[in-house]
Design a protein around this motif. Sequence first.
Motif: not given
Length: 227
Positions: A122-132
Amino acid sequence: MTDSSKPFHIVFLLFNGITQLDFTGPAQVLCRIPGAVVHTAARDIKPIQTDSGFAILPSTNFADCPQADLLCVPGGLGIRDVIQDEATLQFLCDQAAGAKYITSVCTGSLALGAAGLLEGKRATSHWAYTGLLEKFGAKHKKARVVKDGNVITAGGVTSGIDFALTVVAEIAGQSVAESIQLSLEYDPHPPFNSGHPDVARPETLTLMRERVYDKQASDLADIIDRQ
């Protein structure tokens, strides 16, 4: 808790095009862990250009970098080069193998993914790139800080400060983390309620996507798909 009689090595990856607050925000917190020794590692010891118009000089190259207790990969536009650079990805793999904590801020999670360190996590990123994230076998969790085992990822930019305080509490105890938070007067009360797509005005979100993030995310997706 860490043994303050022994050094606790914190290694930040530096690269051209880094978002400086992704690095300097958590560094300001983590450097205050008892026994902390901060290392800034890049392929070569030469100035690294940040996104803010100034440069940072790394403290070590990959070959001479000590083993990290905590490895952190910040984000930034330069991450597109990081995820294509075999030497950098190998450095991350080598460091991660011996690290107690494997961490990232913002799009730094994409570098962890490219290094094979997010598979099944499970992980996250900047909101604009979470789909990657799913391209690396990771599952996005909507949160500013996501912990899965010894892998800790933070959302965009300022989330790095929250991540750092979370890690301090785990390593050195909540009282130490609270003391650091107080010393930095980290008491955010932003003038606008526009810090996340869930609360930003729709027109603001649309503008940012159209002008900046949709193209950047598409370009990164193409790079990932070619690898």
